[in-house]
Motif scaffolding. Sequence first.
Motif, mmCIF file in Angstrom:
data_model
loop_
_atom_site.group_PDB
_atom_site.id
_atom_site.type_symbol
_atom_site.label_atom_id
_atom_site.label_comp_id
_atom_site.label_asym_id
_atom_site.label_seq_id
_atom_site.Cartn_x
_atom_site.Cartn_y
_atom_site.Cartn_z
ATOM 1 N N GLY A 32 0.734 -4.452 -7.091
ATOM 2 C CA GLY A 32 0.105 -4.163 -8.369
ATOM 3 C C GLY A 32 1.119 -4.023 -9.480
ATOM 4 O O GLY A 32 0.893 -4.437 -10.612
ATOM 5 N N GLY A 33 2.289 -3.442 -9.161
ATOM 6 C CA GLY A 33 3.360 -3.283 -10.138
ATOM 7 C C GLY A 33 4.428 -4.337 -9.946
ATOM 8 O O GLY A 33 4.278 -5.263 -9.148
ATOM 9 N N THR B 298 -0.211 -7.460 -10.194
ATOM 10 C CA THR B 298 -1.646 -7.779 -10.120
ATOM 11 C C THR B 298 -2.512 -6.718 -10.800
ATOM 12 O O THR B 298 -3.685 -6.954 -11.047
ATOM 13 C CB THR B 298 -2.101 -7.958 -8.657
ATOM 14 O OG1 THR B 298 -1.873 -6.734 -7.933
ATOM 15 C CG2 THR B 298 -1.377 -9.114 -7.988
ATOM 16 N N ALA B 299 -1.939 -5.567 -11.104
ATOM 17 C CA ALA B 299 -2.700 -4.526 -11.799
ATOM 18 C C ALA B 299 -2.831 -4.814 -13.292
ATOM 19 O O ALA B 299 -3.545 -4.110 -14.000
ATOM 20 C CB ALA B 299 -2.037 -3.163 -11.588
ATOM 21 N N SER B 300 -2.150 -5.851 -13.772
ATOM 22 C CA SER B 300 -2.227 -6.248 -15.188
ATOM 23 C C SER B 300 -3.026 -7.538 -15.296
ATOM 24 O O SER B 300 -2.450 -8.632 -15.235
ATOM 25 C CB SER B 300 -0.819 -6.456 -15.759
ATOM 26 O OG SER B 300 -0.059 -5.282 -15.646
ATOM 27 N N TYR C 229 0.855 -1.185 0.000
ATOM 28 C CA TYR C 229 0.000 0.000 0.000
ATOM 29 C C TYR C 229 0.892 1.236 0.000
ATOM 30 O O TYR C 229 1.708 1.407 0.909
ATOM 31 C CB TYR C 229 -0.906 0.032 1.233
ATOM 32 C CG TYR C 229 -1.923 -1.087 1.290
ATOM 33 C CD1 TYR C 229 -2.484 -1.619 0.135
ATOM 34 C CD2 TYR C 229 -2.322 -1.616 2.507
ATOM 35 C CE1 TYR C 229 -3.412 -2.641 0.191
ATOM 36 C CE2 TYR C 229 -3.262 -2.640 2.577
ATOM 37 C CZ TYR C 229 -3.796 -3.142 1.407
ATOM 38 O OH TYR C 229 -4.713 -4.165 1.462
#
Length: 194
Positions: free
Chosen positions: A136-137, A172-174, A92
């Motif tokens: 995410g990245g 996880t953002a992809s 986060y």
Amino acid sequence: MNTLLRIDSSLRLKDSYSRRMGDYFVKQWKLKHPDGAILKRDTARSMIPHLTQQTVDAFFNEDLYSEDLPLSDKMIEELSQSSEILIMCPMYNYGIPSSLKAYFDLIIRTKKTFTYDHGITGLLQNKKAHIISVMGGVHSVPGGKNPLETHLTHILNHLGIKDINYFPLEGTASPEQLSDKTKATEVLIFKHLH
């Protein structure tokens, strides 16, 4: 008997990648240790208070009291009872969740989990730790640890825990590659536990 302490910190109670990976790890761990015990600590479901001056003073002076001491003692007892610790840590704002930081602030205590009589010596030795980090990245350095793993490693080493395994799930953002990345992390966990 083997005892695993599972520590969740994702604020997502549903659709959490770290919780899902934690479930997978625990399932595989139970296959390896059918008689093993599982302890659970969820820093998002049961919020942990942030450190205060009163609590810090009570850490260093047994004559003082803080309402957070019983929780601190209970969490340290959970760590002491465990032979293995599983930490699920999403990223986060480029760091660990504040609830997980609050957890560590309450269990890093002199004469309880470390001493500095002759340099810093962790008192939770002979334990294994497993870190499932979710981002995410993509933040890993090739051949190195990602920022969450580095941060948690410093903390665990301070406590005397040197045997640490890493199971990152990055990107996880992809969503187009997420299935493959999730499977790759599961394979890492499976190979480690079997």
